[in-house]
Design an enzyme around this catalytic site. Structure first.
Site, PDB file in Angstrom:
ATOM      1  N   GLN A 265      -4.922  10.806  -2.795  1.00  8.18           N
ATOM      2  CA  GLN A 265      -3.472  10.783  -3.544  1.00  8.18           C
ATOM      3  C   GLN A 265      -3.060  11.979  -3.933  1.00  8.18           C
ATOM      4  OE1 GLN A 265      -4.460   7.033  -5.962  1.00  8.18           O
ATOM      5  NE2 GLN A 265      -2.172   6.755  -5.417  1.00  8.18           N
TER       6      GLN A 265
ATOM      7  N   CYS B 154       1.319   1.137  -6.313  1.00  6.26           N
ATOM      8  CA  CYS B 154       0.734   2.214  -5.903  1.00  6.26           C
ATOM      9  C   CYS B 154       1.462   3.691  -6.232  1.00  6.26           C
ATOM     10  CB  CYS B 154       0.189   2.277  -4.664  1.00  6.26           C
ATOM     11  SG  CYS B 154      -0.694   3.612  -4.009  1.00  6.26           S
ATOM     12  N   LEU B 155       0.912   4.644  -6.902  1.00 10.48           N
ATOM     13  CA  LEU B 155       1.523   5.909  -6.987  1.00 10.48           C
ATOM     14  C   LEU B 155       2.011   6.496  -5.551  1.00 10.48           C
ATOM     15  CD1 LEU B 155      -0.181   7.584 -10.323  1.00 10.48           C
ATOM     16  CD2 LEU B 155       1.844   5.980 -10.143  1.00 10.48           C
TER      17      LEU B 155
ATOM     18  N   HIS C 224      -8.642   3.222  -1.530  1.00  6.09           N
ATOM     19  CA  HIS C 224      -8.025   4.570  -1.189  1.00  6.09           C
ATOM     20  C   HIS C 224      -8.890   5.633  -0.425  1.00  6.09           C
ATOM     21  CE1 HIS C 224      -3.869   4.602  -2.507  1.00  6.09           C
ATOM     22  NE2 HIS C 224      -4.224   4.044  -3.838  1.00  6.09           N
TER      23      HIS C 224
HETATM   24 NI    NI Z   1      -3.050   3.217  -4.998  1.00  9.04          NI
END
Ligand code: NI
Length: 166
Positions: free
Chosen positions: A51, A92-93, A138
């Site tokens: 991420q 989710c970011l 992820h």
């Molecule tokens: Ni996430």
């Protein structure tokens, strides 16, 4: 320590399988510190290295539970899923603006390496079990929108086109 730039759904790095970490280095510790900074800046409860654009198998979690201090895991593996399933809302970011109910096993057992290079085993249920599964996903290029029905996914992806950051 620094806040790193978040990657959003559509960025290929979020769809790649992250690589196992061979050694706990100063660079890795710096990455983990930055991941905590980034997670807190965005008020998240978990963050995985892809991420922030790094393809290492590393996650950080703060379930905002007084009994569970924030922690980082290296090379986490879910070694057992409980039979019981639980439904709860996830966000989710990397997919800001979208939330959906996701069904997952209610309990998991995870093996990993801690930041001192030690072996770690975690038994989790409820929110913590959900965050662990979401973050380990992820590392395998899986997002929560992949864990809902085809119809729900179509609706989410349509909505994403309207709300995704530029
Ligand atoms: Ni996430």
């Amino acid at each position: 320590m620094a806040i790193r730039e978040l990657r959003f759904m559509g960025d290929p790095v979020l769809r790649e399988k992250a690589l196992a970490v061979a050694e706990v280095t100063a660079e890795l510790r710096a990455l983990i510190a930055d991941m905590f900074d980034t997670m807190y800046a965005e008020e998240g409860v978990g963050l995985a290295a892809p991420q922030v654009g790094v393809g290492d198998r590393v996650i950080v979690i703060d379930a905002r539970d007084d009994d569970v201090p924030p922690f980082a895991l290296i090379n986490p593996q879910i070694v057992h899923f409980g039979e019981e399933l639980e439904r709860d809302e996830e966000g989710c970011l990397s997919i800001p603006g979208l939330k959906e109910i996701v069904e997952r096993p209610a309990a998991v057992r995870v093996e990993a390496i801690g930041i001192e290079g030690e072996r770690v085993e975690i038994e989790a249920e409820g929110l913590l079990a959900r965050i662990l599964q979401h973050e380990v996903d992820h590392l395998d290029g899986i997002l929560f929108v992949d864990r809902v029905s085809t119809l729900k996914r179509k609706m989410l992806l349509k909505r994403w086109q309207k709300v995704k950051p530029e």
